[in-house]
Scaffold this active site. Structure first.
Site, PDB file in Angstrom:
ATOM      1  CB  CYS A   2      -0.864   0.031   1.245  1.00 10.24           C
ATOM      2  SG  CYS A   2      -1.887  -1.416   1.415  1.00 10.24           S
ATOM      3  NE  ARG A  28       4.480   2.019  -1.037  1.00 10.92           N
ATOM      4  CZ  ARG A  28       5.399   1.917  -0.082  1.00 10.92           C
ATOM      5  NH1 ARG A  28       6.594   2.430  -0.281  1.00 10.92           N
ATOM      6  NH2 ARG A  28       5.133   1.321   1.049  1.00 10.92           N
ATOM      7  CD1 TRP A  76       0.233  -5.382  -3.824  1.00 11.86           C
ATOM      8  CD2 TRP A  76       0.411  -6.282  -1.796  1.00 11.86           C
ATOM      9  NE1 TRP A  76       0.896  -6.580  -3.942  1.00 11.86           N
ATOM     10  CE2 TRP A  76       1.019  -7.154  -2.725  1.00 11.86           C
ATOM     11  CE3 TRP A  76       0.398  -6.654  -0.448  1.00 11.86           C
ATOM     12  CZ2 TRP A  76       1.605  -8.349  -2.348  1.00 11.86           C
ATOM     13  CZ3 TRP A  76       0.981  -7.861  -0.078  1.00 11.86           C
ATOM     14  CH2 TRP A  76       1.577  -8.690  -1.036  1.00 11.86           C
ATOM     15  CG  ASN A 102       1.788   0.236   4.119  1.00 11.98           C
ATOM     16  OD1 ASN A 102       1.530  -0.945   3.918  1.00 11.98           O
ATOM     17  ND2 ASN A 102       2.994   0.740   3.973  1.00 11.98           N
ATOM     18  N   GLY A 103      -0.113  -1.706   6.231  1.00  9.52           N
ATOM     19  CA  GLY A 103       0.322  -2.606   7.300  1.00  9.52           C
ATOM     20  C   GLY A 103      -0.767  -3.624   7.588  1.00  9.52           C
ATOM     21  CD  GLU A 471      18.372 -10.712  -9.146  1.00 10.60           C
ATOM     22  OE1 GLU A 471      17.900 -11.388  -8.219  1.00 10.60           O
ATOM     23  OE2 GLU A 471      17.851  -9.658  -9.537  1.00 10.60           O
ATOM     24  CE  LYS A 475      14.889  -8.858 -11.236  1.00  6.79           C
ATOM     25  NZ  LYS A 475      15.542  -8.536 -10.015  1.00  6.79           N
ATOM     26  CD  GLU A 478      11.176  -9.863  -9.512  1.00  6.71           C
ATOM     27  OE1 GLU A 478      10.720  -9.242  -8.552  1.00  6.71           O
ATOM     28  OE2 GLU A 478      12.275  -9.592 -10.023  1.00  6.71           O
ATOM     29  CG  HIS A 494      22.949 -33.882  -7.917  1.00  3.04           C
ATOM     30  ND1 HIS A 494      23.464 -35.133  -7.694  1.00  3.04           N
ATOM     31  CD2 HIS A 494      24.018 -33.059  -7.994  1.00  3.04           C
ATOM     32  CE1 HIS A 494      24.787 -35.084  -7.610  1.00  3.04           C
ATOM     33  NE2 HIS A 494      25.148 -33.818  -7.801  1.00  3.04           N
ATOM     34  CE  LYS A 593      12.061  -1.058  -6.194  1.00  4.74           C
ATOM     35  NZ  LYS A 593      12.911  -1.948  -7.001  1.00  4.74           N
TER      36      LYS A 593
HETATM   37  O1  M6R Z   1      13.731  -3.790  -0.518  1.00  5.33           O
HETATM   38  P1  M6R Z   1      14.379  -5.161  -0.405  1.00  5.33           P
HETATM   39  O2  M6R Z   1      15.666  -5.224  -1.131  1.00  5.33           O
HETATM   40  O3  M6R Z   1      14.501  -5.629   1.002  1.00  5.33           O
HETATM   41  O4  M6R Z   1      13.357  -6.120  -1.133  1.00  5.33           O
HETATM   42  C1  M6R Z   1      13.515  -7.511  -1.065  1.00  5.33           C
HETATM   43  C2  M6R Z   1      12.714  -8.199  -2.143  1.00  5.33           C
HETATM   44  O5  M6R Z   1      11.344  -8.016  -1.928  1.00  5.33           O
HETATM   45  C3  M6R Z   1      13.085  -7.679  -3.540  1.00  5.33           C
HETATM   46  O6  M6R Z   1      14.444  -7.840  -3.795  1.00  5.33           O
HETATM   47  C4  M6R Z   1      12.294  -8.411  -4.620  1.00  5.33           C
HETATM   48  O7  M6R Z   1      12.698  -9.735  -4.688  1.00  5.33           O
HETATM   49  C5  M6R Z   1      12.466  -7.676  -5.955  1.00  5.33           C
HETATM   50  N1  M6R Z   1      11.200  -7.454  -6.551  1.00  5.33           N
HETATM   51  C6  M6R Z   1      13.271  -8.422  -6.929  1.00  5.33           C
HETATM   52  O8  M6R Z   1      13.312  -7.849  -8.180  1.00  5.33           O
END
Ligand code: M6R
Length: 598
Positions: A2, A28, A76, A102-103, A471, A475, A478, A494, A593
């Site tokens: 949020c 976000r 959210w 938010n929370g 990573e 990517k 996502e 394995h 985000k």
């Molecule tokens: O703000 P942070 O780096 O703590 O966030 C951690 C993850 O939520 C963040 O890296 C997430 O995996 C990204 N969307 C990756 O692209």
């Protein structure tokens, strides 16, 4: 997660300021949005499920929706689906109070039962809705709005950033516990938001709220108080980036812009910290650190940076382990001498905050590696090292991953008990131009196109290239919504090798010509023998090209820097794949985000 915006003192621009703030908070992640304004004593609310355009359409049809004080929200979903009714702001029975949140309010069910027994009627499935009802109950008991808001907050358990407006009161009331909130202050106008970009166009002067603090914003100014209403002294800080840094600068997506900003971001990260002649690294924010052992805690992309960082620390003789922060928070290993390093772009990730807080509770020394000045983690940890990447708007972390890797290299040399690695220092000096060379010469777009119809992608790498593989896969998942998995190269055989077919490209990061590279080339041969297409990310020193259908080149450099460059090629492949598929690259479905709930 949020997003909250609020403003006072913008006159007839109040509504447009709120909508601008909501636009800036879109990154976000959200599924509904709304605003509430107080003008001429009346409270008016508009909210809609879906994207901001849906809210703007409603707002455009509502001539009455004016006011001089306002709050806005992007939701959210956590409690109840994304519907108009569950969108914020939420109001109480008499429609005199509106609240955005938010929370997560953990005791909302008990509060809701209690309020319902007293005759309050609820319109939504949310945890948030108890708050305006609590405020209303206190107002009815004769309390003034500020006291009524404090009464309500005193009943809440859980995490919250709250903003509240009350009919007849030209002020915004604010409270914070465990969820981010920052004020923006300017001559005549005051703002509040979950994050600075929401109001950066109007002011660079900010006040960070701490847990347990309340604020009141009105035409007469602003103040911060504690739970008893006692006013607190707060310092006003100035953010160092400008509003343009949060625009797309002609790129189709923030993600592509941020990928291309990496040379500059890394220059900023390195600036003034490396003395090549003297052979030393200075991290001005840090005291002399004596690391006997390190636990790195992080989530998502930052966890991949943490794995990379742990490997670097081990290399210089500091025993280090990377942990998923959510696991660490509940089951920390019993090594009390470990310094706990929280790695987080936002510095607001609830899981990682839970881990660093658990570490502090046990008396461990804590260090935050973050991009966000003034973030909760930066303020709570004993020490902080900023990665200085500048604002990252795309949900997919790119430049901040490279920034974390670079900062971890600096940290590693800073704490290393041995002599500084001069080859590394030279490689870091050249890193921004090496990144530029990768960006200028990459064939990633052609690679993305070649495998656009694949249903699954595999990524492999050893040692420092293992987090690169993880990573690369994250990517791809996502933003393309395709299945992707990353492995330590030795692990593929394995089990997962059973899934490898001519339809599943395998991306292999093969750096150098040493034993690790030779073993990874062996793994490449295994998949090639199953007719899987191979994409090699390589500095050309092994003979992996012989077995690869495509090659993504990186310049020859120190192996630690090579892992940063290899990842950039994979960022580009994921980006171009998602772009060709027409995906919502900057705001992938279901993702946020900054994940501020556990
Ligand atoms: O703000 P942070 O780096 O703590 O966030 C951690 C993850 O939520 C963040 O890296 C997430 O995996 C990204 N969307 C990756 O692209």
């Amino acid at each position: 997660m949020c997003g909250i915006i609020g403003c006072v003192g913008r006159g007839e621009d109040t509504l447009s300021t709120l909508l601008h703030g909501l636009d800036q908070l879109e990154y976000r992640g959200y599924d509904s949005a709304g605003v509430a304004l107080v003008g001429d004593g009346d409270l008016r609310v508009a909210k809609r499920a879906g994207k901001l355009d849906a809210l703007k359409a409603v707002v455009g049809d509502r001539a009455d929706l004016a006011g001089t004080v306002g709050i806005g929200h992007t939701r959210w979903s956590t409690h109840g689906p994304p519907t108009d009714g569950n969108a914020h702001p939420h109001c109480a029975c008499a429609g005199r109070v509106a609240v955005v949140h938010n929370g997560i309010i953990e005791n909302y069910q008990a509060l809701r039962d209690e309020l319902a027994a007293d005759g309050h009627e609820f319109d939504s499935d949310t945890d948030t809705e108890v708050v305006p009802h609590l405020v209303e109950a206190s107002l009815e008991a004769g309390r003034d709005p500020e006291a009524a808001f404090r009464d309500a907050v005193a009943r809440l358990e859980g995490s919250f950033a709250l903003a509240c407006v009350v009919e007849g009161t030209e002020a915004v009331l604010v409270a914070r516990n465990d969820s981010p909130l920052v004020l923006g202050v300017d001559d005549g106008a005051t703002y509040l938001a979950s994050d600075v970009p929401a109001f950066r166009e109007f002011t660079a002067r900010v006040v960070y709220l701490e847990d347990g603090e309340f604020a009141r914003l009105s035409a007469d100014g602003w103040h911060v108080a504690d739970a008893e209403g006692t006013r607190l002294e707060k310092s006003v800080e100035t953010v160092e980036w400008d509003a343009e840094d949060t625009g797309k600068s002609g790129y189709d997506h923030f993600m592509l812009k941020e990928i291309h900003e990496q040379p500059r971001a890394l220059r900023q990260c390195l600036r003034g910290r490396v003395d090549e002649l003297g052979g030393s690294v200075t991290l001005e924010e840090l005291p002399e650190l004596d690391l006997d052992r390190a636990h790195l805690v992080a989530a998502g992309t930052s966890y991949h940076a943490a794995i990379y960082g742990a490997e670097l620390l081990c290399d210089v003789g500091v025993p280090a382990t990377a942990f998923l922060s959510h696991e660490y928070a509940t089951a920390p290993p019993p090594q009390e001498d470990a310094t706990v390093i929280g790695v987080s772009q936002s510095g607001e990730t609830a899981d990682t905050l839970a881990a660093t807080r658990e570490a502090r509770r046990r008396g461990a020394e804590t260090l935050a590696i973050t991009n966000t000045v003034g973030s909760t983690m930066a303020r709570e940890c004993d020490h902080v090292c900023y990665i200085r990447s500048g604002p990252e708007i795309g949900v997919a972390a790119t430049k901040t991953f490279a920034g974390q890797q670079t900062a971890l290299n600096l940290l590693c040399e800073y704490v290393s008990p041995g002599p500084i690695d001069r080859d590394l220092i030279a490689a870091l000096r050249d890193l921004p131009s090496d990144v530029q060379a990768v960006l200028d010469g990459s064939d990633a777009e052609a690679v993305g196109e070649a495998y656009i119809d694949s249903d699954a992608y595999f990524f492999i790498g050893r040692a420092l290239n293992y987090p690169v593989a993880l990573e690369g896969a994250l990517k791809m998942k996502e933003i393309s919504y395709k299945h992707a998995e990353g492995f330590a190269a030795g692990e593929l055989k394995h089990g997962t090798l059973a899934l490898v077919t001519p339809e599943t490209p395998v991306f292999a990061s093969v750096i150098g010509d040493g034993e690790l590279a030779r073993k990874t080339v062996g793994n490449v041969k295994e998949v090639e023998a199953r007719d899987a297409p191979v994409v090699a990310v390589t500095d050309g020193r092994s003979d992996v090209e012989r077995y690869a259908n495509h090659v993504l080149d990186i310049p020859e450099t120190h192996p630690r820097a090579a892992a940063i460059l290899a990842n950039i090629q994979l960022q580009l492949v994921a980006y171009h794949t998602a772009a060709k598929l027409g995906r919502s690259i900057d705001k992938p479905r279901n993702l946020a985000k900054s994940v501020t709930v556990q």
